[in-house]
Design a protein around this motif. Structure first.
Motif, PDB file in Angstrom:
ATOM      1  N   SER A 109       0.832  -1.204   0.000  1.00 48.48           N
ATOM      2  CA  SER A 109       0.000   0.000   0.000  1.00 48.48           C
ATOM      3  C   SER A 109       0.864   1.250   0.000  1.00 48.48           C
ATOM      4  O   SER A 109       0.630   2.194  -0.775  1.00 48.48           O
ATOM      5  N   HIS A 145      -7.473   5.868  -2.718  1.00 49.28           N
ATOM      6  CA  HIS A 145      -6.757   4.604  -2.488  1.00 49.28           C
ATOM      7  C   HIS A 145      -7.295   3.885  -1.251  1.00 49.28           C
ATOM      8  O   HIS A 145      -7.499   2.668  -1.266  1.00 49.28           O
ATOM      9  N   ASP A 146      -7.524   4.630  -0.167  1.00 47.79           N
ATOM     10  CA  ASP A 146      -8.016   4.005   1.066  1.00 47.79           C
ATOM     11  C   ASP A 146      -9.458   3.528   0.917  1.00 47.79           C
ATOM     12  O   ASP A 146      -9.844   2.517   1.509  1.00 47.79           O
TER      13      ASP A 146
END
Length: 316
Positions: A109, A145-146
């Motif tokens: 990530s 993204h999260d």
């Protein structure tokens, strides 16, 4: 029990000269009285840099060990430790294996975020965008993204769309073609990601107007201020007050207004020159210009100094 707040903090000073200024010897870690030379304190911690940094010397390695600035957008906050290559006999076991190995690698990530932030910074640098837009783009990418809202879309496309959104939210919009010129992604893909991000994050951007691009386009074309003012006036009259270019994009209207103002002045610019700067095709400028030409007398500002009369403007 007396409270700690009532305790007096002991001040370091020379017993014989309490008012004397103390000199700090950073190399020895001592505090010395400036009058009699008595050492009144030792083991002073030096909070300065461990080495002198020679930032101007490109050939010398910088021995500073402070590392880069902390990035709070990353999960590890950039505090993960990476051990370098082993050197010397003491670094290896009898079997030849390295004694010290990295126990913690950067997560996938964080790696994706780091790559995206690097791509955003590169794109912004190519078109001279300020740091505030880069920071806003990084935050937008982090939220997307999260939230995992754009699965299946490439990170480069999302990064390009985040940069486009940030430019519009900061009041310095760029066209899709300008973003495409510094990105590896097509205009169509950036447009798709742009719409998906607005929907996923429930955010909005201000509508684009002709004035958002006029000063930049005219500056790149090296047109004088009076031509820029006339083009801004023409675009506003045509798009808002008279509404004679319905359905046309603000960029094409701005390009057509610049063409009309320049043709009426002594600093004439061709459709191709304007199209290359504005990122629109010649035929697009021509279509908007044809709608504006019949009412050109109503579009120019009253104080405009004509070098070419309105009746002599090119009809295309």
């Amino acid at each position: 029990m007396a409270s700690s707040s009532g305790r007096k903090v002991q001040q370091i000073g020379c017993p014989a000269h309490p008012e004397a200024h103390l000199i700090e010897d950073y190399r020895a870690g001592d505090q010395i009285c400036s009058v009699c030379g008595l050492v009144v304190g030792d083991r002073v911690i030096d909070v300065g840099s461990e080495w002198r940094t020679f930032s101007s010397d490109k050939n010398a390695a910088d021995p500073s060990r402070v590392g880069g600035a902390e990035n709070k957008l990353l999960g590890s906050s950039d505090l993960s430790t990476m051990i370098g290559d082993a050197r010397g006999a003491a670094s290896f076991t009898a079997d030849g294996q390295s004694k010290y190995q990295n126990r913690r690698q950067m997560s996938s990530s964080d790696r994706a975020l780091t790559n995206a932030f690097r791509e955003i910074a590169l794109m912004a640098d190519r078109i001279s965008l300020p740091r505030t837009i880069v920071d806003r783009s990084n935050n937008l990418f982090k939220q997307v993204h999260d939230g995992r809202n754009l699965k299946g879309r490439s990170n480069d496309a999302i990064a390009s769309a985040c940069l486009y959104i940030s430019c519009r939210q900061e009041g310095v919009p760029r066209t899709f073609k300008e973003i495409c010129a510094v990105s590896k992604i097509s205009k169509k893909e950036i447009g798709r990601c742009f719409k998906l991000i607005l929907k996923a994050l429930d955010t909005t951007v201000d509508m684009i107007t002709t004035g958002d691009f006029m000063s930049r386009f005219c500056a790149n074309l090296r047109l004088p201020n009076y031509v820029q003012r006339a083009a801004t006036y023409i675009a506003r009259r045509a798009a808002k007050e008279l509404d004679i270019v319905p359905g046309r994009s603000p960029i094409s209207v701005a390009a057509a207004a610049i063409y009309m103002a320049s043709q009426a002045s002594e600093d004439k610019k061709t459709q191709k020159e304007i199209g290359d700067i504005a990122g629109v095709a010649d035929v697009t400028i021509r279509q908007s210009y044809k709608l504006m030409l019949p009412r050109a007398a109503e579009l120019f500002p009253p104080d405009f100094n004509f070098h070419t009369p309105i009746e002599d403007l090119p009809e295309l």
